[in-house]
Design a protein around this motif. Structure first.
Motif, PDB file in Angstrom:
ATOM      1  N   LEU A 636       0.397   0.193  -9.084  1.00  0.00           N
ATOM      2  CA  LEU A 636      -0.219  -1.053  -8.634  1.00  0.00           C
ATOM      3  C   LEU A 636       0.823  -2.003  -8.035  1.00  0.00           C
ATOM      4  CD1 LEU A 636      -3.012  -2.302  -8.514  1.00  0.00           C
ATOM      5  CD2 LEU A 636      -2.558  -3.400 -10.714  1.00  0.00           C
ATOM      6  N   VAL A 637       2.019  -1.973  -8.585  1.00  0.00           N
ATOM      7  CA  VAL A 637       3.072  -2.851  -8.071  1.00  0.00           C
ATOM      8  C   VAL A 637       3.416  -2.497  -6.620  1.00  0.00           C
ATOM      9  CG1 VAL A 637       5.011  -1.407  -8.834  1.00  0.00           C
ATOM     10  CG2 VAL A 637       5.306  -3.879  -8.630  1.00  0.00           C
ATOM     11  N   LEU A 638       3.247  -1.249  -6.252  1.00  0.00           N
ATOM     12  CA  LEU A 638       3.503  -0.856  -4.870  1.00  0.00           C
ATOM     13  C   LEU A 638       2.485  -1.495  -3.935  1.00  0.00           C
ATOM     14  CD1 LEU A 638       4.256   2.960  -5.334  1.00  0.00           C
ATOM     15  CD2 LEU A 638       5.900   1.115  -5.002  1.00  0.00           C
ATOM     16  N   PHE A 639       1.220  -1.465  -4.346  1.00  0.00           N
ATOM     17  CA  PHE A 639       0.183  -2.084  -3.518  1.00  0.00           C
ATOM     18  C   PHE A 639       0.386  -3.592  -3.437  1.00  0.00           C
ATOM     19  CE2 PHE A 639      -1.641   1.987  -4.583  1.00  0.00           C
ATOM     20  CZ  PHE A 639      -2.309   2.354  -3.420  1.00  0.00           C
ATOM     21  N   ARG A 640       0.859  -4.174  -4.513  1.00  0.00           N
ATOM     22  CA  ARG A 640       1.145  -5.613  -4.500  1.00  0.00           C
ATOM     23  C   ARG A 640       2.242  -5.926  -3.474  1.00  0.00           C
ATOM     24  NH1 ARG A 640       2.130  -6.493  -9.819  1.00  0.00           N
ATOM     25  NH2 ARG A 640       4.396  -6.356  -9.651  1.00  0.00           N
ATOM     26  N   ASN A 641       3.254  -5.084  -3.411  1.00  0.00           N
ATOM     27  CA  ASN A 641       4.329  -5.299  -2.439  1.00  0.00           C
ATOM     28  C   ASN A 641       3.862  -5.032  -1.013  1.00  0.00           C
ATOM     29  OD1 ASN A 641       6.049  -5.870  -4.577  1.00  0.00           O
ATOM     30  ND2 ASN A 641       6.802  -3.767  -4.711  1.00  0.00           N
ATOM     31  N   TRP A 642       2.977  -4.043  -0.869  1.00  0.00           N
ATOM     32  CA  TRP A 642       2.493  -3.708   0.472  1.00  0.00           C
ATOM     33  C   TRP A 642       1.598  -4.788   1.067  1.00  0.00           C
ATOM     34  CZ3 TRP A 642       1.132   1.881  -1.377  1.00  0.00           C
ATOM     35  CH2 TRP A 642       2.271   2.687  -1.253  1.00  0.00           C
ATOM     36  N   VAL A 643       1.048  -5.667   0.230  1.00  0.00           N
ATOM     37  CA  VAL A 643       0.170  -6.727   0.737  1.00  0.00           C
ATOM     38  C   VAL A 643       0.894  -7.556   1.793  1.00  0.00           C
ATOM     39  CG1 VAL A 643      -0.949  -8.899   0.116  1.00  0.00           C
ATOM     40  CG2 VAL A 643      -1.309  -6.873  -1.292  1.00  0.00           C
ATOM     41  N   PRO A 648       1.158  -4.905   9.772  1.00  0.00           N
ATOM     42  CA  PRO A 648      -0.186  -5.383   9.420  1.00  0.00           C
ATOM     43  C   PRO A 648      -1.106  -4.268   8.923  1.00  0.00           C
ATOM     44  CG  PRO A 648       0.514  -6.296  11.521  1.00  0.00           C
ATOM     45  CD  PRO A 648       1.520  -5.262  11.152  1.00  0.00           C
ATOM     46  N   ALA A 649      -0.964  -3.082   9.490  1.00  0.00           N
ATOM     47  CA  ALA A 649      -1.832  -1.977   9.077  1.00  0.00           C
ATOM     48  C   ALA A 649      -1.612  -1.643   7.603  1.00  0.00           C
ATOM     49  CB  ALA A 649      -1.561  -0.745   9.947  1.00  0.00           C
ATOM     50  N   VAL A 650      -0.376  -1.696   7.162  1.00  0.00           N
ATOM     51  CA  VAL A 650      -0.069  -1.432   5.748  1.00  0.00           C
ATOM     52  C   VAL A 650      -0.681  -2.512   4.870  1.00  0.00           C
ATOM     53  CG1 VAL A 650       1.798  -1.241   4.061  1.00  0.00           C
ATOM     54  CG2 VAL A 650       2.047  -0.184   6.304  1.00  0.00           C
ATOM     55  N   SER A 651      -0.553  -3.762   5.291  1.00  0.00           N
ATOM     56  CA  SER A 651      -1.128  -4.873   4.518  1.00  0.00           C
ATOM     57  C   SER A 651      -2.631  -4.709   4.359  1.00  0.00           C
ATOM     58  CB  SER A 651      -0.823  -6.209   5.212  1.00  0.00           C
ATOM     59  OG  SER A 651       0.559  -6.431   5.289  1.00  0.00           O
ATOM     60  N   LYS A 652      -3.304  -4.352   5.437  1.00  0.00           N
ATOM     61  CA  LYS A 652      -4.759  -4.212   5.383  1.00  0.00           C
ATOM     62  C   LYS A 652      -5.179  -3.038   4.498  1.00  0.00           C
ATOM     63  CE  LYS A 652      -4.904  -4.553   9.931  1.00  0.00           C
ATOM     64  NZ  LYS A 652      -5.399  -4.559  11.332  1.00  0.00           N
ATOM     65  N   LEU A 653      -4.421  -1.931   4.588  1.00  0.00           N
ATOM     66  CA  LEU A 653      -4.734  -0.794   3.719  1.00  0.00           C
ATOM     67  C   LEU A 653      -4.570  -1.153   2.250  1.00  0.00           C
ATOM     68  CD1 LEU A 653      -2.984   2.060   5.740  1.00  0.00           C
ATOM     69  CD2 LEU A 653      -5.433   1.864   5.291  1.00  0.00           C
ATOM     70  N   SER A 654      -3.532  -1.893   1.950  1.00  0.00           N
ATOM     71  CA  SER A 654      -3.293  -2.297   0.564  1.00  0.00           C
ATOM     72  C   SER A 654      -4.377  -3.260   0.080  1.00  0.00           C
ATOM     73  CB  SER A 654      -1.912  -2.949   0.458  1.00  0.00           C
ATOM     74  OG  SER A 654      -1.672  -3.413  -0.842  1.00  0.00           O
ATOM     75  N   LEU A 655      -4.731  -4.240   0.916  1.00  0.00           N
ATOM     76  CA  LEU A 655      -5.767  -5.211   0.549  1.00  0.00           C
ATOM     77  C   LEU A 655      -7.117  -4.526   0.347  1.00  0.00           C
ATOM     78  CD1 LEU A 655      -4.743  -8.066   2.998  1.00  0.00           C
ATOM     79  CD2 LEU A 655      -4.688  -8.195   0.498  1.00  0.00           C
ATOM     80  N   ALA A 681      -0.301 -13.670   1.513  1.00  0.00           N
ATOM     81  CA  ALA A 681      -0.730 -13.025   2.758  1.00  0.00           C
ATOM     82  C   ALA A 681      -1.456 -13.995   3.680  1.00  0.00           C
ATOM     83  CB  ALA A 681      -1.622 -11.824   2.449  1.00  0.00           C
ATOM     84  N   PHE A 682      -1.904 -15.155   3.147  1.00  0.00           N
ATOM     85  CA  PHE A 682      -2.535 -16.170   3.988  1.00  0.00           C
ATOM     86  C   PHE A 682      -1.565 -16.687   5.054  1.00  0.00           C
ATOM     87  CE2 PHE A 682      -5.887 -17.781   0.681  1.00  0.00           C
ATOM     88  CZ  PHE A 682      -6.483 -16.529   0.728  1.00  0.00           C
ATOM     89  N   LEU A 683      -0.283 -16.488   4.823  1.00  0.00           N
ATOM     90  CA  LEU A 683       0.732 -16.991   5.758  1.00  0.00           C
ATOM     91  C   LEU A 683       1.065 -15.974   6.847  1.00  0.00           C
ATOM     92  CD1 LEU A 683       3.163 -18.563   3.132  1.00  0.00           C
ATOM     93  CD2 LEU A 683       1.341 -19.713   4.407  1.00  0.00           C
ATOM     94  N   TRP A 692      -8.592 -10.180   5.914  1.00  0.00           N
ATOM     95  CA  TRP A 692      -8.694  -9.223   4.808  1.00  0.00           C
ATOM     96  C   TRP A 692      -8.234  -9.842   3.488  1.00  0.00           C
ATOM     97  CZ3 TRP A 692     -10.985  -4.892   3.599  1.00  0.00           C
ATOM     98  CH2 TRP A 692     -11.479  -4.068   4.615  1.00  0.00           C
ATOM     99  N   ALA A 693      -7.216 -10.683   3.557  1.00  0.00           N
ATOM    100  CA  ALA A 693      -6.743 -11.346   2.335  1.00  0.00           C
ATOM    101  C   ALA A 693      -7.809 -12.289   1.789  1.00  0.00           C
ATOM    102  CB  ALA A 693      -5.452 -12.102   2.631  1.00  0.00           C
ATOM    103  N   LEU A 694      -8.497 -13.033   2.682  1.00  0.00           N
ATOM    104  CA  LEU A 694      -9.566 -13.936   2.236  1.00  0.00           C
ATOM    105  C   LEU A 694     -10.714 -13.157   1.587  1.00  0.00           C
ATOM    106  CD1 LEU A 694      -9.631 -16.338   5.320  1.00  0.00           C
ATOM    107  CD2 LEU A 694      -9.145 -17.017   2.951  1.00  0.00           C
ATOM    108  N   LEU A 695     -11.093 -12.061   2.223  1.00  0.00           N
ATOM    109  CA  LEU A 695     -12.197 -11.267   1.681  1.00  0.00           C
ATOM    110  C   LEU A 695     -11.823 -10.629   0.346  1.00  0.00           C
ATOM    111  CD1 LEU A 695     -13.375  -9.513   4.978  1.00  0.00           C
ATOM    112  CD2 LEU A 695     -14.572 -11.321   3.723  1.00  0.00           C
TER     113      LEU A 695
END
Length: 963
Positions: A636-643, A648-655, A681-683, A692-695
């Motif tokens: 889970l910590v990996l997905f938290r870092n990927w956010v 951007p594609a990595v961030s969206k996949l993680s979110l 991620a709002f920044l 994606w972060a808002l949703l």
């Protein structure tokens, strides 16, 4: 020739020069004693000399001729003198230059052997030139080249002379035969003497011996036995001389050793013996070159002879070397330094193409035996591999082809990286020759891991990637691009099916799998730039699956038409998902190692940002099939870092994955840090990441326990505020809507709402005028929630039928004066920032809002505050929009009225505030902005009291502190 010199004097001078060079001192002198009748001048002497050379008479009388050169470089002038017992006078010839000397033809003792005298006289001349250059100040390289050219000419002349037996047959008597034999030996000795003199000064000139062997091999009519005797003699001399030097410069020993080792197997026993003897002396010189100090101690200590015997005791070594390839290669490999051994190997490699089959066979045998045990010392491996490739392309014989491929196999043992990198540096697609070389490289099973490691290193590169510098271009690269990864993919198609590679393939399965997945992605982009390129990465991936017992996976992917669609760029991410999903569906046995490797890659971080996408897709799909949500903390910590990954594609996949864990979010560890990562991620600069972060946040908050939720509510609200003014309408509307949901969720915590609402109130009011309907609707929705939670009488104003911006602003401001008076100065400060907005509707709305806030909060402002606000509203008075100018005039008058009433006395200011707490009055409309046609229908009820409040204009955010 110098001026004023007669032809006869030239002949005389040449004869003296060519016949009398014996003494090398300073000045350089020529001495010669000849039997001549006394003459009074040079001209008559020359005539007699010419006469005597053509007859067989024995001249009477004694005459001494002397000549000298004072300085062969600075003053190359020859001076001749004649001395005779019959007269005491000395006659000196005119001066002439050394390089103008000519050789007399036909000056010999016997008419039948003019060639011997020609050779002797010319050799004297050549020797003089060689030795004069040897002591000159000419550049050493040019000096050696000149000397080599002269010696080559002398060599071809000297060793073209018939054998001694034939020379003796030319004599008519025993005396003649003896004289001819002496002349014959003198010629050979003079040639040897020249070499000895050169080598005595500089060991570098041992290279001449190597060239002599080459000249000898070119023409078998030369006296090969005598050539080898001279070479052996010179090496013997050098091996004794070497003890006196602290350092030795003899770079030719490797090449010379190769030539001598081949001659050790000559069909002539005399040549074989001399070559073996020469090898003994050469190895001793090489030994001294390796460690001269050790050799000195070896000579002093008779009890320790080191690796090789000293030159004075070579019989044992000679017997050891003769006709024994193993011993020769053993001694050569142990004695020669790496650079010299490389020269030895290179020379043998070049001799493989010799037209002499025996020589090629012997070279082949010794080359393989040398590399069998000493390949680790060989340098310049890439050059050797390249030479092998060229030789194989030249339609080599089967025997030669077998030897060359065996050399590749032997080199791969000690230098796998160098060999593989060179093999990958040829044009693609690989030809049959290159495939043969790959197969040879793969024939060593114990080197399979090293070969695959090197290929994996190459696969980290991106094909078609421009190199940083033109200096880094490789010979076979396309322009400045790197195509080695494509070649490596094709090589895997050849290497992976080899049975001896099965264990290594299993060991490196995860690394190969991911490397080829990435190459598939790169190849899809490369295909757009370079047409007609085959998908070697795809083929190699299929070979990998089949070699790893995953044939069913390959077949399943084929049925899904996965392999055929990889040529489409848009399909690639879905293709990665399909491969991971299919592997999971078939419970592939390599799952633990693959998961571990993916985790390692994720922690260390990939080389390129685009690589992360492939890793995240593959990793996520494997986890989905083998773990239940929520994932263990280490994943889970990996997905938290990927956010907040740069891609951007990595961030969206993680979110997306985090959002899917919403039902079980309360079971996850460190939920707080996960939510904060989403807020960060709002920044992001990417709009889709923010959405994606808002949703994702909204989905998690809907399931989050209230304790954790309430503790983060203020932080969440403060993250929404900047997004309410985002340039993207979708983000604005979503942030405003979600802020309303947050207020609704926190309805049980009124103390939280009291601080939260004012922070977002200004954008909520101003964006009611937004040109995008979705934003205006979101503002109405959230303002209704605010009014409901704070018990404001504003809800009915927000209905579409009666919604008037100024009325809503006036109502909210009146309510603020009652419930949140202390926040008014902060709201004024927030509003000031919108006066310079590029959007017209925001400037209009902000002018109206700040007017009402100032009017209501006038008692909270100081005179200095109003002055700053007047300065802020002044530019708006000249706005390009006439409506804004009209509204700004009204606001400006409000500011001025309040400014006249304000005092700098603290006592009066406090009194005014207390008075306004007792007498609260509502403000009447000021602007009539978009006023309803029928005021009677307006739900607004306005009551006017005395002491109408007035406030200040535009001010900076920093100027207002909380009261």
């Amino acid at each position: 020739m110098g001026e004023g010199v007669s032809e006869q004097e030239q002949k005389l001078a040449s004869y003296v020069w060519n016949s009398g060079l014996r003494d090398y001192g300073n000045p350089r002198k020529l001495s010669y004693n000849a039997k001549f009748r006394p003459h009074c001048n040079l001209e008559s002497l020359a005539k007699e000399l010419e006469l005597d050379s053509q007859s067989n008479k024995n001249p009477l009388g004694m005459c001494e001729l002397r000549g000298y050169v004072t300085d062969p470089i600075r003053d190359p002038t020859l001076h001749l003198a004649i001395r005779s017992p019959s007269f005491r006078s000395v006659t000196v010839s005119p001066s002439f230059r050394v390089h103008d000397l000519t050789v007399l033809k036909g000056t010999g003792q016997v008419n039948s052997t003019p060639s011997l005298w020609d050779a002797y006289s010319r050799l004297l001349s050549d020797q003089a030139m060689v030795l004069s250059l040897n002591s000159s100040f000419v550049d050493p390289l040019l000096q050696f080249e000149s000397q080599l050219n002269i010696i080559e000419s002398s060599f071809k002349m000297v060793f073209a002379i018939p054998s001694l037996e034939k020379v003796r047959e030319m004599g008519t008597s025993e005396d003649d035969k003896e004289d001819l034999e002496n002349l014959y030996q003198s010629i050979l000795n003079m040639f040897e003497e020249t070499l000895l003199l050169l080598v005595s000064k500089d060991f570098y000139k041992l290279q001449i011996l190597k060239d002599m062997i080459m000249w000898m091999n070119e023409d078998t009519s030369y006296l090969q036995e005598r050539v080898m005797m001279i070479i052996s003699s010179v090496l013997s001399f050098a091996s004794k001389k070497v003890k006196r030097y602290a350092s030795i410069d003899a770079p030719c020993l490797g090449v010379l050793a190769a030539e001598l080792s081949l001659l050790c197997f000559h069909n002539d026993p005399l040549i074989t013996h001399q070559a073996s003897l020469g090898m003994c002396y050469l190895l001793w010189i090489a030994k001294c070159q390796n460690d001269i100090e050790e050799i000195k101690s070896t000579v002093c200590n008779s009890g320790n002879h080191g690796l090789l015997p000293v030159p004075s005791d070579t019989e044992f070594l000679l017997m050891d070397l003769q006709q024994d390839k193993t011993k020769i290669t053993q001694y050569v490999g142990q004695t020669l330094m790496p650079s010299l051994l490389t020269d030895f190997v290179w020379s043998l490699l070049m001799r493989l193409s010799s037209p002499n089959c025996v020589t090629a066979f012997e070279a082949s045998t010794m080359l393989k035996m040398t590399l069998e045990y000493h390949a680790h010392k060989v340098t310049m491996v890439s050059k050797i591999v390249d030479a092998i490739y060229k030789q194989l392309c030249e339609h080599s014989s089967p025997v030669m082809r077998h030897t060359l491929l065996r050399v590749i196999t032997l080199l791969i043992r000690t230098s796998p990286k160098k060999v593989i990198f060179q093999l990958m540096d040829y044009p693609i697609p690989a030809d049959n020759t290159l495939i043969l070389m790959w197969q040879a490289a793969g024939s060593e099973s114990r080197m399979a891991p090293h070969v695959l490691k090197t290929i994996l290193l190459i696969l980290k590169g991106k094909p078609g990637e421009m190199q940083d510098s033109l200096m880094e271009r490789r010979r076979f690269s396309l322009d400045t691009t790197n195509m080695m990864p494509v070649a490596a993919s094709q090589a895997l198609c050849t290497l992976l099916p080899i049975s001896s590679y099965k264990r290594a393939v299993a060991q490196f399965f995860p690394q190969l799998l991911m490397a080829l997945m990435l190459q598939l992605f790169y190849s899809s982009d490369l295909r757009l730039m370079i047409k007609d390129r085959l998908f070697y990465a795809r083929d190699a991936l299929r070979v990998l699956l089949n070699c790893s017992g995953l044939q069913k996976v390959d077949m399943a992917l084929k049925k899904k038409k996965c392999w055929n669609q990889f040529s489409q760029v848009l399909f690639h991410h879905h293709g990665v998902y399909l491969i991971a999903k299919t592997l999971s569906d078939y419970n592939f046995p390599q799952f633990p190692e693959t998961l571990h490797y993916l985790y390692k890659l994720s922690v260390e971080g990939p080389r390129r940002s685009e690589d992360s996408v492939i890793i995240v897709i593959f990793f996520t799909e494997l986890l989905n099939n083998f773990f239940k949500d929520p994932f263990p903390e280490e994943f889970l910590v990996l997905f938290r870092n990927w956010v907040n990954d740069p891609n951007p594609a990595v961030s969206k996949l993680s979110l997306k994955k985090i959002a899917s864990m919403a039902p079980v979010i309360n079971k996850a560890q460190n939920v707080r840090s996960l939510l904060i990562a989403i807020l960060d991620a709002f920044l992001s600069k990417d709009k889709t990441v923010i959405i994606w972060a808002l949703l994702t946040l909204r989905k998690l908050l809907g399931k989050l326990n209230k304790v954790t939720y309430s503790s983060l509510s203020t932080r969440i609200a403060s993250s929404y505020y900047p997004l309410m003014d985002h340039s993207n309408g979708g983000i604005r509307s979503m942030a405003i809507y979600h802020f309303g949901e947050l207020l609704k969720d926190m309805s049980q915590y009124p103390w939280i709402l009291n601080d939260m609402v004012p922070g977002g109130l200004v954008p909520l009011i101003l964006f009611l005028e937004d040109t995008e309907i979705r934003v205006a609707k979101a503002c109405k929705y959230t303002l209704k929630i605010c009014a409901s939670e704070l018990n404001w009488s504003t809800v009915y104003l927000l209905k579409d039928k009666h919604c008037n911006f100024e009325l809503v602003v006036l109502n909210i401001c009146n309510n603020l004066l009652i419930s949140h008076e202390s926040y008014i100065t902060n709201l004024i400060s927030d509003t000031l920032g919108f006066l310079r907005s590029s959007r017209i509707y925001l400037r209009r709305a902000s002018v109206i809002l700040i007017g009402y806030l100032t009017k209501l909060g006038s008692h909270l402002l100081l005179k200095e505050d109003i002055e700053v606000m007047l300065d802020a509203i002044d530019p708006v008075l000249r706005d390009e929009d006439p409506v804004i100018r009209e509204l700004a005039e009204i606001t400006y008058r409000v500011f001025k009225e309040i400014s006249h009433k304000l005092t700098s006395s603290n006592f009066k200011q406090i009194f005014r505030r207390v008075f306004n707490l007792i007498y609260i009055k509502k403000v009447k409309p000021l602007y009539n902005y978009n006023w309803p046609d029928n005021l009677a229908d307006s739900p607004l009820k306005i009551k006017e009291t005395k002491n109408d409040k007035e406030l200040l204009p535009d001010v900076n955010y920093d100027l207002f502190g909380k009261e």
